[in-house]
Design an enzyme around this catalytic site. Sequence first.
Site, PDB file in Angstrom:
ATOM      1  N   ARG A 152      -6.551  10.340  -0.306  1.00 10.18           N
ATOM      2  CA  ARG A 152      -6.239  10.884  -1.633  1.00 10.18           C
ATOM      3  C   ARG A 152      -7.493  11.067  -2.481  1.00 10.18           C
ATOM      4  O   ARG A 152      -7.570  12.004  -3.281  1.00 10.18           O
ATOM      5  CB  ARG A 152      -5.226   9.977  -2.339  1.00 10.18           C
ATOM      6  CG  ARG A 152      -3.820  10.138  -1.787  1.00 10.18           C
ATOM      7  CD  ARG A 152      -2.829   9.199  -2.445  1.00 10.18           C
ATOM      8  NE  ARG A 152      -2.970   7.829  -1.966  1.00 10.18           N
ATOM      9  CZ  ARG A 152      -3.039   6.751  -2.726  1.00 10.18           C
ATOM     10  NH1 ARG A 152      -2.978   6.866  -4.041  1.00 10.18           N
ATOM     11  NH2 ARG A 152      -3.150   5.561  -2.183  1.00 10.18           N
ATOM     12  N   HIS A 158       0.858  -1.186   0.000  1.00 13.04           N
ATOM     13  CA  HIS A 158       0.000   0.000   0.000  1.00 13.04           C
ATOM     14  C   HIS A 158       0.890   1.231   0.000  1.00 13.04           C
ATOM     15  O   HIS A 158       1.809   1.334   0.820  1.00 13.04           O
ATOM     16  CB  HIS A 158      -0.908   0.006   1.223  1.00 13.04           C
ATOM     17  CG  HIS A 158      -2.045   0.969   1.125  1.00 13.04           C
ATOM     18  ND1 HIS A 158      -1.860   2.334   1.139  1.00 13.04           N
ATOM     19  CD2 HIS A 158      -3.379   0.768   0.970  1.00 13.04           C
ATOM     20  CE1 HIS A 158      -3.041   2.934   1.018  1.00 13.04           C
ATOM     21  NE2 HIS A 158      -3.978   2.001   0.916  1.00 13.04           N
TER      22      HIS A 158
END
Length: 534
Positions: free
Chosen positions: A338, A318
């Site tokens: 994000r 990740h």
Amino acid sequence: MYSEKYQDSLAAVAAARAANLAMEPARMTAEQKETLLKTYHPDYKEEEFSVLAIGPNKGDKVPHELCEMLQAHSRITADSVDLTQPDYECDVLIIGAGGAGTAAAIEAHEAGADVLVVTKLRMGDANTMMAEGGIQAADKPGDSPAIHFVDAFGGGHFAAKRELLAKLVCDAPEAIKWLSDLGVEFDKEADGTMVTTHGGGTSRKRMHAAKDYSGAEIMRTLRDEVLNRGIPVVDFTSAIELILDEKGKAAGAVLMNMETKELLVAKAKTVVIATGGAGRMHYQGFPTSNHYGATADGLVLGYRAGAKLLYAETLQYHPTGAAHPEQIFGALVTEKVRSLGAKLVNKNGEVFMHPLETRDVTAASIIRECSDRENGIETGNGLAVWLDTPMIEAIGGEGTIEKRIPAMMRMFGKYGIDIRKEPILVYPTLHYQNGGLDIDVNGMTTNVENLFVAGEAVGGIHGKNRLMGNSLLDIIVFGRNAGQNAAKAAKETELGALSLDHVTRFEAEIAEAGIETDAVSPKLLPNYTKQKNI
């Protein structure tokens, strides 16, 4: 608050924020992505892999740490366990009690099967609880399972088994409805419409979430349903070997009480492996976002019994694991940060990539920024980059962070970092086991009859990279699928004599291949002391 050594870089980030908010970073071309991955992604480091010398995948490469466990000695011998007097008997034995295992248990029970769940830790001690961002489903106008398929197939480097991915996306809307009907509190607009957002690699807003603790909310609901149905759960008890019958069908498991080390026998007409991932193997020395018990147990159990692995050489790192402070090193910083507008920036305040590229591309970009480009920030735990979280409220207005990602705000707030006003430091963390046991569309392994698999222990659903939100989806779709089909198979199964002969055969393979090892498997728990693993 950050110490003095970070202040120059923080000032550069703050000075560039207005310009960075206004810019739209370019997407990479397919050729640029391929070059980037081959140069920087951990999956492409040939020196970090070993070739298997025995078993169904002989000749294939896997990470060194996994290879050691796949080619290790069993914790038992075939004659050390009495199979004639089982401690438990059931129709469907489910190994693992995370999201996939509990979904399988609910559906098998619904189908009328006598179900037993065994779990190494407690029900809910699983990567499901750690999942934050959401669950994908194409259930809104302008979207479709076909578009979802294209996004996920491309994001997985066109390597997914088509029939598995097709089932994942086609069953997704029903999975959301099933969860909602069970009581999952998804985020909704005032009129009841579910809130959906983008994730990396998605072309439509199809991410359903419960703030930024989606997995915990799903796990809460599934756990309560298992308890309400009275399905028996044996906790702190690990499966250490599968049992086959004389015909080679899965027929139960040898269990070990994690406290007393007592061995127990569970006899079953069908078995579901739902043991989760492998982050606590710490491949290549990476930190992990995974829960304490994620040690690839299901892959080891299935492999020794003769089940084939698919894409076991691929892992998901990740891109945004917490890199500072040290107390939460490696903890997951959800991709939802994000998707809400935060961008990745280097020590000079420069945006160096589009924030919603796929996870493997994003992770490789961060590694590149911290190595060859020398644009990382030294944290004491290595280099990192900034994730500029104040951008979120500059876009969405004051209160957006507390409303949409409260868990993130509180996690960093404990250490004096207000993510509404200050960016956070991130670096890739070992997150997801892309590969696993090879199954057919009914959830059964391709070469061991009556052995079903669900969740992160499956290989092939996502190909060689997974999009955000498709893991919470696959534990539901394939957990339910495994439970339904395991219950159906149990009704049609007459067990032969129980056997551990495969353990003896595997030991002979180890000797014949000349493998010299003191390792035993499955690993069960990581070892963070100087003592040997249990």
